[in-house]
Design an enzyme around this catalytic site. Structure first.
Site, short mmCIF file in Angstrom:
data_model
loop_
_atom_site.label_atom_id
_atom_site.label_comp_id
_atom_site.label_asym_id
_atom_site.label_seq_id
_atom_site.Cartn_x
_atom_site.Cartn_y
_atom_site.Cartn_z
N LYS A 134 -8.27 -1.57 2.82
CA LYS A 134 -8.82 -0.93 4.02
C LYS A 134 -10.35 -0.83 3.92
CE LYS A 134 -4.36 0.59 4.82
NZ LYS A 134 -3.24 1.16 4.09
N ASP A 171 -3.74 10.27 -2.48
CA ASP A 171 -3.68 8.91 -1.96
C ASP A 171 -4.88 8.76 -1.03
OD1 ASP A 171 -3.25 6.56 -0.61
OD2 ASP A 171 -1.25 7.09 0.15
N TRP A 183 2.89 8.06 5.12
CA TRP A 183 2.62 7.66 3.73
C TRP A 183 2.94 8.81 2.78
CZ3 TRP A 183 2.93 2.84 3.65
CH2 TRP A 183 2.29 2.02 4.58
C1 LIG Z 1 -2.00 1.44 3.79
C2 LIG Z 1 -1.64 2.70 3.10
C3 LIG Z 1 -0.64 2.75 2.12
C4 LIG Z 1 0.18 1.54 1.74
O1 LIG Z 1 -0.54 0.69 0.96
P1 LIG Z 1 0.09 -0.62 0.29
O2 LIG Z 1 -1.07 -1.14 -0.47
O3 LIG Z 1 0.53 -1.50 1.41
O4 LIG Z 1 1.22 -0.21 -0.57
C5 LIG Z 1 -0.40 3.95 1.49
N1 LIG Z 1 -1.09 5.06 1.80
C6 LIG Z 1 -2.05 5.06 2.75
C7 LIG Z 1 -2.79 6.31 3.07
C8 LIG Z 1 -2.35 3.87 3.42
O5 LIG Z 1 -3.31 3.87 4.38
#
Ligand SMILES: *Cc1c(COP(=O)(O)O)cnc(C)c1O
Length: 363
Positions: free
Chosen positions: A199, A175, A105
């Site tokens: 999540k 993030d 990511w």
């Molecule tokens: C799941 C995830 C993403 C991607 O998220 P989307 O909502 O599918 O764009 C980005 N960064 C992290 C750390 C993730 O766990």
């Protein structure tokens, strides 16, 4: 089977929600909060929905102790849109930003920033299969970097920062998609926080963005409307039709977090759940955990079997025992158990006990 035929769901996201939350949502489908209108049918301009979005924002602020001068947005497009949007809004044209590349990511976030300016990996864990996050002192931030970007929890590899990374005095952008409201987070030490809700906090299609006064004031003229934080802020997350249903579920999930001890309660449960699995994994040579101690995630526990040919058997037997979502991300393979806020302790107890039994049968 669990209630309503539900299995123990360890999926990486969208992820399991507490049954209490799912039930509340189910009850709101035909008629939300006694309004006579169902949750998927309600106007985003109605007062009944305004109450929902205000409530979700207030809860978010309380749970994370978000300072009063910080702003909150609920956007769409997932964390993936934020990879680009953060850089577009926060980097000056052809400016610089530094990245801690602790997983896939982070790599993607860096690639998007490079469409705007000069994004640079000041640390990159690829050579070590992303088994750790960096310590302060393992990297240095460039003098002219506008900010440091990092990923607080690396969902695929199962690593997590357990300290606030040194940013050389620059603003921090994080993030926090896979550990928001489930792990310690000092909001005041960050300038921009973003997270897809699917999540820890609810369904896909809602992205939480938290901005400091600095981030909210990085105004650039002429950005595409949907990419401009300022416009979203001035419209209070209702520039266009927001994900009304998703925001409703988010609010219900945040209410559940508040009823269950707030952030501290969530952290404690996630610690207990992850330690349960790490103690099985560390108990014998049968298992081969991926992340190194000190960098291990409380949210995603990743491992292989020392005898890798047994992995399909492990997954098949797990399925027979009503446990799902354990197959590692297609990028790294192996096994992954995601233990987000909605994952009950009982599910993890069941998994730990299944693992012990599996080892005695196959070890
Ligand atoms: C799941 C995830 C993403 C991607 O998220 P989307 O909502 O599918 O764009 C980005 N960064 C992290 C750390 C993730 O766990």
């Amino acid at each position: 089977m669990g209630a309503l035929g539900r299995i123990h769901n360890f999926g990486g996201g969208p992820a399991v929600l507490p049954l209490e939350v799912v039930t509340e949502v189910a009850e709101s489908l035909p008629n939300m909060n006694g309004s006579g209108v169902g949750v998927m049918e309600v106007s985003h301009r109605s007062s009944v929905f305004q109450e929902v979005i205000d409530s979700a924002m207030d809860r978010m602020r309380r749970i994370l102790a978000i300072p009063e001068d910080y702003e909150i947005l609920f956007l769409q497009g997932g964390a993936t849109t934020q990879f680009y949007m953060t850089a577009l809004n926060l980097m000056s044209q052809n400016g610089m930003a530094d990245f801690l590349v602790t997983g896939i990511w982070a790599k993607k976030a860096l690639a998007e920033a490079n469409r705007i300016g000069d994004g640079n990996a000041v640390w990159d864990g690829s050579d070590n299969d992303f088994k750790t996050v960096p310590n302060d002192g393992d990297y240095s931030i460039r003098e002219d970097a506008a900010y440091l970007h990092y990923t607080s929890n690396n969902t695929l590899f199962g690593t997590q920062f357990h300290h606030l990374p040194d940013s050389g005095g620059k603003p921090r952008v994080v993030d926090a998609s896979s550990d928001i409201c489930g792990a310690p987070l000092d909001v005041s030490e960050h300038d921009l926080i973003y997270a897809g809700a699917q999540k820890n906090l609810g369904p896909s299609g809602v992205t939480v963005v938290i901005l400091s006064p600095w981030a909210a004031s990085r105004r650039k003229e002429g950005l595409p409307t949907m990419m401009d934080y300022h416009i979203h802020l001035s419209k209070r997350s209702m520039l266009n039709t927001p994900n009304t249903y998703g925001i409703f579920v988010l609010d219900r999930m945040l209410s559940w977090v508040e009823r269950n001890g707030g952030l501290e309660g969530a952290i404690q449960r996630n610690k207990v759940k992850s330690e349960m699995l790490y103690s099985v994994l560390d108990g014998s040579e049968f298992w081969s955990p991926h992340a190194e101690e000190g960098s291990r995630s409380m949210m995603n526990v990743t491992w292989n079997l020392a005898e890798e040919s047994l992995e399909p058997t492990f997954l098949a037997e797990a399925t027979e025992n009503e446990m799902g979502g354990l197959k590692g991300h297609r990028y790294i393979g192996g096994i992954r158990a995601s233990l987000y806020n909605g994952c009950p302790v009982e599910s993890v107890e069941a998994l730990a006990s299944f693992m012990t039994g599996f080892e005695s049968r196959h070890g």
